[in-house]
Design a protein around this motif. Sequence first.
Motif, mmCIF file in Angstrom:
data_model
loop_
_atom_site.group_PDB
_atom_site.id
_atom_site.type_symbol
_atom_site.label_atom_id
_atom_site.label_comp_id
_atom_site.label_asym_id
_atom_site.label_seq_id
_atom_site.Cartn_x
_atom_site.Cartn_y
_atom_site.Cartn_z
ATOM 1 N N ALA A 1 0.830 -1.212 0.000
ATOM 2 C CA ALA A 1 0.000 0.000 0.000
ATOM 3 C C ALA A 1 0.862 1.258 0.000
ATOM 4 O O ALA A 1 2.003 1.254 0.455
ATOM 5 N N ALA A 2 0.252 2.317 -0.499
ATOM 6 C CA ALA A 2 0.867 3.645 -0.432
ATOM 7 C C ALA A 2 0.266 4.372 0.765
ATOM 8 O O ALA A 2 -0.863 4.098 1.155
ATOM 9 N N ASN A 3 1.029 5.292 1.340
ATOM 10 C CA ASN A 3 0.522 6.033 2.495
ATOM 11 C C ASN A 3 0.839 7.530 2.441
ATOM 12 O O ASN A 3 0.650 8.229 3.426
ATOM 13 N N LEU A 4 1.290 8.019 1.301
ATOM 14 C CA LEU A 4 1.538 9.455 1.163
ATOM 15 C C LEU A 4 0.193 10.148 1.012
ATOM 16 O O LEU A 4 -0.622 9.778 0.163
ATOM 17 N N ALA A 5 -0.054 11.126 1.851
ATOM 18 C CA ALA A 5 -1.339 11.843 1.826
ATOM 19 C C ALA A 5 -1.505 12.607 0.512
ATOM 20 O O ALA A 5 -0.527 13.030 -0.112
ATOM 21 N N GLU A 6 -2.744 12.785 0.134
ATOM 22 C CA GLU A 6 -3.067 13.536 -1.069
ATOM 23 C C GLU A 6 -2.557 14.972 -0.940
ATOM 24 O O GLU A 6 -2.607 15.570 0.131
ATOM 25 N N GLY A 7 -2.037 15.495 -2.026
ATOM 26 C CA GLY A 7 -1.547 16.870 -2.039
ATOM 27 C C GLY A 7 -0.040 16.983 -1.893
ATOM 28 O O GLY A 7 0.524 18.030 -2.169
ATOM 29 N N TRP A 8 0.605 15.905 -1.454
ATOM 30 C CA TRP A 8 2.054 15.910 -1.287
ATOM 31 C C TRP A 8 2.703 15.241 -2.489
ATOM 32 O O TRP A 8 2.117 14.363 -3.103
ATOM 33 N N GLU A 9 3.927 15.627 -2.784
ATOM 34 C CA GLU A 9 4.671 14.996 -3.870
ATOM 35 C C GLU A 9 6.047 14.581 -3.359
ATOM 36 O O GLU A 9 6.649 15.272 -2.536
ATOM 37 N N LEU A 10 6.507 13.430 -3.826
ATOM 38 C CA LEU A 10 7.859 12.966 -3.511
ATOM 39 C C LEU A 10 8.815 13.566 -4.519
ATOM 40 O O LEU A 10 8.554 13.548 -5.725
ATOM 41 N N SER A 11 9.917 14.092 -4.045
ATOM 42 C CA SER A 11 10.920 14.664 -4.931
ATOM 43 C C SER A 11 12.250 14.731 -4.195
ATOM 44 O O SER A 11 12.327 14.392 -3.019
ATOM 45 N N GLY A 12 13.269 15.203 -4.860
ATOM 46 C CA GLY A 12 14.612 15.214 -4.292
ATOM 47 C C GLY A 12 14.975 16.501 -3.574
ATOM 48 O O GLY A 12 14.219 17.473 -3.559
ATOM 49 N N LEU A 13 16.174 16.485 -3.000
ATOM 50 C CA LEU A 13 16.681 17.646 -2.263
ATOM 51 C C LEU A 13 16.847 18.884 -3.142
ATOM 52 O O LEU A 13 16.876 20.003 -2.646
ATOM 53 N N GLY A 14 16.930 18.675 -4.441
ATOM 54 C CA GLY A 14 17.013 19.813 -5.356
ATOM 55 C C GLY A 14 15.827 20.746 -5.207
ATOM 56 O O GLY A 14 15.937 21.954 -5.436
ATOM 57 N N GLN A 15 14.685 20.194 -4.798
ATOM 58 C CA GLN A 15 13.491 21.010 -4.590
ATOM 59 C C GLN A 15 13.674 21.972 -3.409
ATOM 60 O O GLN A 15 13.129 23.067 -3.408
ATOM 61 N N LEU A 16 14.428 21.537 -2.399
ATOM 62 C CA LEU A 16 14.718 22.429 -1.272
ATOM 63 C C LEU A 16 15.644 23.553 -1.725
ATOM 64 O O LEU A 16 15.434 24.722 -1.402
ATOM 65 N N HIS A 17 16.648 23.208 -2.506
ATOM 66 C CA HIS A 17 17.570 24.215 -3.033
ATOM 67 C C HIS A 17 16.815 25.222 -3.898
ATOM 68 O O HIS A 17 17.001 26.442 -3.759
ATOM 69 N N GLU A 18 15.958 24.715 -4.771
ATOM 70 C CA GLU A 18 15.188 25.602 -5.636
ATOM 71 C C GLU A 18 14.270 26.517 -4.815
ATOM 72 O O GLU A 18 14.151 27.709 -5.100
ATOM 73 N N ALA A 19 13.647 25.963 -3.773
ATOM 74 C CA ALA A 19 12.771 26.767 -2.910
ATOM 75 C C ALA A 19 13.551 27.893 -2.246
ATOM 76 O O ALA A 19 13.067 29.025 -2.149
ATOM 77 N N ALA A 20 14.759 27.595 -1.803
ATOM 78 C CA ALA A 20 15.596 28.614 -1.174
ATOM 79 C C ALA A 20 15.937 29.729 -2.164
ATOM 80 O O ALA A 20 16.040 30.901 -1.780
ATOM 81 N N GLN A 21 16.083 29.378 -3.424
ATOM 82 C CA GLN A 21 16.383 30.378 -4.453
ATOM 83 C C GLN A 21 15.162 31.237 -4.790
ATOM 84 O O GLN A 21 15.293 32.419 -5.076
ATOM 85 N N MET A 22 13.967 30.634 -4.729
ATOM 86 C CA MET A 22 12.734 31.350 -5.080
ATOM 87 C C MET A 22 12.237 32.241 -3.943
ATOM 88 O O MET A 22 11.527 33.212 -4.187
ATOM 89 N N ALA A 23 12.580 31.898 -2.716
ATOM 90 C CA ALA A 23 12.036 32.592 -1.549
ATOM 91 C C ALA A 23 12.941 33.726 -1.092
ATOM 92 O O ALA A 23 14.142 33.737 -1.363
ATOM 93 N N ASP A 24 12.339 34.640 -0.349
ATOM 94 C CA ASP A 24 13.114 35.677 0.314
ATOM 95 C C ASP A 24 13.753 35.118 1.581
ATOM 96 O O ASP A 24 14.828 35.556 1.991
ATOM 97 N N ARG A 25 13.063 34.161 2.214
ATOM 98 C CA ARG A 25 13.552 33.542 3.446
ATOM 99 C C ARG A 25 13.257 32.046 3.426
ATOM 100 O O ARG A 25 12.154 31.637 3.086
#
Length: 130
Positions: A99-123
């Motif tokens: 079975a899968a247990n990831l709640a609806e609305g969430w996506e699995l992705s890599g650490l690159g998404q954290l890096h990209e978020a830091a670049q897009m955000a002011d904080r």
Amino acid sequence: MKFAIALFAPPHAPSSRRALRFAEACLAGGHEIVRLFFYQDGVHSASVNVVAPQDEPNLSAEWSDFVHKHKLDGVVCIAAALRRGVLNQEEARRYERPAANLAEGWELSGLGQLHEAAQMADRLVSFGGN
């Protein structure tokens, strides 16, 4: 102001509640959340299988409701999630899990998404962790 929020703590930790209240305050104050990124034990907050005791808030459900209600970009680190048994349908099939247990609305992705978020955000604001 644009915020990226990273959560490293499990849903039962005080920092998970603080992160959620901070995120709510950001939106209430007219700010933008460019991404929520859950890493390490924070990935448990995106699982539908977390059961909170009756006398405690269900922060996992609250996080999912928050992401859904505000149509936020909720990302769960795939490596941390797999290590902790948080799977979407694709990964459950890939690893032959029942079975899968990831709640609806969430996506699995890599650490690159954290890096990209830091670049897009002011904080970038992080909660929990070691």
